[in-house]
Design an enzyme around this catalytic site. Structure first.
Site, PDB file in Angstrom:
ATOM      1  N   ARG A 114       0.890  -1.183  -0.090  1.00 51.18           N
ATOM      2  CA  ARG A 114       0.118   0.004   0.061  1.00 51.18           C
ATOM      3  C   ARG A 114       0.760   1.235   0.181  1.00 51.18           C
ATOM      4  O   ARG A 114       0.318   2.482  -0.273  1.00 51.18           O
ATOM      5  CB  ARG A 114      -1.243  -0.087   1.041  1.00 51.18           C
ATOM      6  CG  ARG A 114      -2.082  -1.015   0.875  1.00 51.18           C
ATOM      7  CD  ARG A 114      -3.351  -1.136   1.888  1.00 51.18           C
ATOM      8  NE  ARG A 114      -2.702  -1.982   3.076  1.00 51.18           N
ATOM      9  CZ  ARG A 114      -2.329  -3.114   3.400  1.00 51.18           C
ATOM     10  NH1 ARG A 114      -2.703  -3.958   2.502  1.00 51.18           N
ATOM     11  NH2 ARG A 114      -1.959  -3.509   4.565  1.00 51.18           N
ATOM     12  N   GLU A 133       4.070  -9.013  14.848  1.00 56.21           N
ATOM     13  CA  GLU A 133       3.316  -9.311  16.014  1.00 56.21           C
ATOM     14  C   GLU A 133       3.034 -10.878  15.856  1.00 56.21           C
ATOM     15  O   GLU A 133       2.671 -11.387  16.696  1.00 56.21           O
ATOM     16  CB  GLU A 133       1.900  -8.456  16.281  1.00 56.21           C
ATOM     17  CG  GLU A 133       1.184  -8.332  15.131  1.00 56.21           C
ATOM     18  CD  GLU A 133       1.379  -7.311  14.302  1.00 56.21           C
ATOM     19  OE1 GLU A 133       0.597  -6.801  13.491  1.00 56.21           O
ATOM     20  OE2 GLU A 133       2.594  -6.827  14.282  1.00 56.21           O
TER      21      GLU A 133
END
Length: 182
Positions: free
Chosen positions: A69, A106
């Site tokens: 993006r 994460e």
């Protein structure tokens, strides 16, 4: 630093065009979907314009966009401020010699690559992505650019998820965001 709603009326229009998709791509994640922002030409233009207004006089020579993006927002910013665009890609997407930077997420690990020779020593870089969560991807991008001799001036994202404290990992580099996650 972030743009506040009081600072510019365009921020409300941008924020309202970001769709939140619960439990995507897995349970517990509130996915910040920018595709709805891209479907609104005014909101998309306002997004680019806010970044351009901030960076047009900062002598930036490189806009580095993070796959994927960052490739949407980075090139129009680069063109508008007269900088070159450097894509920071996922592994094995660039031909030739590359700098490689692995980083933790994460939920696992990943890697960014950049062409050797895309950046010259002393150039001033802006790192662009759609969102900052834990900050791992932005840190990897900064490391790549700095290893090549660039000075990272700032990181710019459309959205920040403040609860994940990614801003704290940016080695003291400024972060500019337009909106906080909903």
């Amino acid at each position: 630093m972030s743009a506040c709603k009081e600072d510019d009326p365009r921020i409300d229009g941008i924020q309202s065009r970001i769709r939140v998709v619960p439990n995507f791509p897995k349970p517990g994640i509130m996915f910040q979907d920018i595709t709805t922002l891209l479907l609104d030409p005014k909101a998309f233009k306002d997004t680019i314009d806010l970044f351009v207004e901030r960076y047009k006089s900062k002598n930036i020579t490189i806009v580095a966009g993070i796959e994927a993006r960052g490739f949407i927002f980075g090139p129009p910013i680069a063109l508008a401020i007269g900088a070159k665009f450097v894509p920071l890609r996922k592994p094995k997407k660039l031909p030739g010699k590359v700098f490689r930077e692995e980083y933790d997420l994460e939920y696992g690990s990943d890697c960014l690559e950049m062409h050797v020779g895309a950046v010259e020593s002393g150039e001033c870089a802006l790192v662009v992505d759609d969102l900052i969560a834990t900050g791992g991807t932005l840190c990897a991008a900064m490391n790549l650019l700095e290893r090549a001799g660039a000075e990272v001036v700032e990181c710019a994202c459309v959205i920040e998820i403040p609860d994940l404290k990614g801003r704290d990992r940016l080695k003291g580099k400024p972060l500019f965001v337009l909106v906080e996650s909903q």
